[in-house]
Design a protein around this motif. Structure first.
Motif, mmCIF file in Angstrom:
data_model
loop_
_atom_site.group_PDB
_atom_site.id
_atom_site.type_symbol
_atom_site.label_atom_id
_atom_site.label_comp_id
_atom_site.label_asym_id
_atom_site.label_seq_id
_atom_site.Cartn_x
_atom_site.Cartn_y
_atom_site.Cartn_z
ATOM 1 N N GLN A 79 -10.274 4.131 -2.405
ATOM 2 C CA GLN A 79 -11.421 3.896 -3.283
ATOM 3 C C GLN A 79 -12.414 2.895 -2.698
ATOM 4 O OE1 GLN A 79 -10.405 1.989 -7.032
ATOM 5 N NE2 GLN A 79 -8.622 1.014 -6.083
ATOM 6 N N TYR A 80 -11.951 2.088 -1.732
ATOM 7 C CA TYR A 80 -12.838 1.112 -1.088
ATOM 8 C C TYR A 80 -13.387 1.623 0.242
ATOM 9 C CZ TYR A 80 -10.643 -1.869 -4.547
ATOM 10 O OH TYR A 80 -10.187 -2.387 -5.724
ATOM 11 N N GLY A 81 -12.990 2.840 0.619
ATOM 12 C CA GLY A 81 -13.473 3.435 1.859
ATOM 13 C C GLY A 81 -12.927 2.790 3.115
ATOM 14 N N ILE A 82 -11.766 2.162 3.013
ATOM 15 C CA ILE A 82 -11.204 1.457 4.181
ATOM 16 C C ILE A 82 -9.809 1.936 4.552
ATOM 17 C CG2 ILE A 82 -12.576 -0.636 3.860
ATOM 18 C CD1 ILE A 82 -10.129 -1.906 2.500
ATOM 19 N N SER A 83 -9.372 3.033 3.964
ATOM 20 C CA SER A 83 -7.993 3.469 4.181
ATOM 21 C C SER A 83 -7.711 3.897 5.619
ATOM 22 C CB SER A 83 -7.633 4.596 3.214
ATOM 23 O OG SER A 83 -8.454 5.718 3.444
ATOM 24 N N GLU A 84 -8.731 4.299 6.353
ATOM 25 C CA GLU A 84 -8.514 4.760 7.732
ATOM 26 C C GLU A 84 -8.714 3.664 8.778
ATOM 27 O OE1 GLU A 84 -7.213 7.731 8.378
ATOM 28 O OE2 GLU A 84 -7.179 7.992 6.198
ATOM 29 N N ARG A 88 0.844 -1.205 0.000
ATOM 30 C CA ARG A 88 0.000 0.000 0.000
ATOM 31 C C ARG A 88 0.875 1.250 0.000
ATOM 32 N NH1 ARG A 88 -3.326 2.050 5.221
ATOM 33 N NH2 ARG A 88 -4.286 3.880 4.284
ATOM 34 N N ASN A 89 1.886 1.267 0.874
ATOM 35 C CA ASN A 89 2.794 2.413 0.953
ATOM 36 C C ASN A 89 3.605 2.581 -0.332
ATOM 37 O OD1 ASN A 89 1.966 3.162 3.525
ATOM 38 N ND2 ASN A 89 3.497 1.892 4.526
ATOM 39 N N GLU A 90 4.051 1.454 -0.916
ATOM 40 C CA GLU A 90 4.821 1.540 -2.158
ATOM 41 C C GLU A 90 3.969 2.108 -3.296
ATOM 42 O OE1 GLU A 90 8.255 0.812 -2.658
ATOM 43 O OE2 GLU A 90 8.068 0.983 -0.471
ATOM 44 N N ILE A 91 2.725 1.655 -3.399
ATOM 45 C CA ILE A 91 1.820 2.172 -4.437
ATOM 46 C C ILE A 91 1.546 3.655 -4.214
ATOM 47 C CG2 ILE A 91 -0.559 2.049 -5.305
ATOM 48 C CD1 ILE A 91 -0.354 -1.027 -4.808
ATOM 49 N N GLN A 92 1.378 4.032 -2.951
ATOM 50 C CA GLN A 92 1.114 5.438 -2.632
ATOM 51 C C GLN A 92 2.316 6.310 -2.997
ATOM 52 O OE1 GLN A 92 -0.424 5.919 1.317
ATOM 53 N NE2 GLN A 92 -1.303 7.900 0.853
ATOM 54 N N LYS A 93 3.540 5.815 -2.764
ATOM 55 C CA LYS A 93 4.743 6.564 -3.148
ATOM 56 C C LYS A 93 4.814 6.757 -4.667
ATOM 57 C CE LYS A 93 7.690 4.777 0.529
ATOM 58 N NZ LYS A 93 8.825 3.860 0.782
ATOM 59 N N MET A 94 4.447 5.696 -5.405
ATOM 60 C CA MET A 94 4.560 5.746 -6.862
ATOM 61 C C MET A 94 3.445 6.560 -7.518
ATOM 62 S SD MET A 94 5.642 1.773 -7.496
ATOM 63 C CE MET A 94 5.597 1.866 -9.260
ATOM 64 N N GLY A 118 0.976 8.551 -5.661
ATOM 65 C CA GLY A 118 0.475 9.675 -4.884
ATOM 66 C C GLY A 118 -0.932 9.455 -4.367
ATOM 67 N N LYS A 119 -1.490 8.267 -4.590
ATOM 68 C CA LYS A 119 -2.852 7.962 -4.139
ATOM 69 C C LYS A 119 -2.843 6.724 -3.247
ATOM 70 C CE LYS A 119 -5.301 9.759 -8.139
ATOM 71 N NZ LYS A 119 -6.284 9.449 -9.169
ATOM 72 N N ASP A 120 -3.715 6.738 -2.270
ATOM 73 C CA ASP A 120 -3.889 5.578 -1.397
ATOM 74 C C ASP A 120 -4.770 4.565 -2.116
ATOM 75 O OD1 ASP A 120 -4.474 3.701 0.552
ATOM 76 O OD2 ASP A 120 -4.998 5.166 2.087
ATOM 77 N N PRO A 121 -4.254 3.357 -2.431
ATOM 78 C CA PRO A 121 -5.055 2.394 -3.178
ATOM 79 C C PRO A 121 -6.269 1.866 -2.400
ATOM 80 C CG PRO A 121 -3.014 1.392 -2.460
ATOM 81 C CD PRO A 121 -2.920 2.859 -2.132
#
Length: 119
Positions: A103-108, A89-95, A97-100
């Protein structure tokens, strides 16, 4: 210590064990809060952190088979999968700029955060 011949089957984070002549499992080990240790060339053990006296030893047909089991069992726990999800998740966010997960409403949700431990 009594040696018994058993067949084993890994399903997600449960290691089921069977008598060699029966289709139904006689027991299962939940692979959480445990240590998987290669003991000898073709022997590994599973011990539980909160119950160190509870230890199970397994003998494999070969050293290669033993190593495969050790690696698979170490990757089987919920905690390992959670850490992997957080890492990617962190690697995708670094690449991107978005939290993957956003979109599912579960990032928090706490289970997807570093430094939290939920069972």
């Amino acid at each position: 210590a009594v040696l018994k011949k058993r067949l084993v089957k890994l399903v997600v984070n449960f290691l089921f064990y069977f008598r060699t002549d029966e289709a139904e499992p006689i027991g299962a080990l939940l692979l959480e809060h445990c240590r998987i240790t290669k003991e000898e060339e073709n022997i590994f053990s599973i011990s539980f952190i909160e119950e160190p006296e509870r230890k199970y030893c397994f003998e494999c047909a070969s050293e290669e088979q033993c190593q495969e089991w050790v690696e698979a069992l170490k990757r089987a726990s919920y905690e390992f999968l959670r850490r992997s999800l957080i890492f990617y998740r962190n690697e995708i966010q670094k690449m991107t700029g978005k939290d993957p997960l956003e979109q599912y409403g579960i990032s928090e949700e706490a289970r997807f955060q570093l430094g939290t431990h939920q069972q």
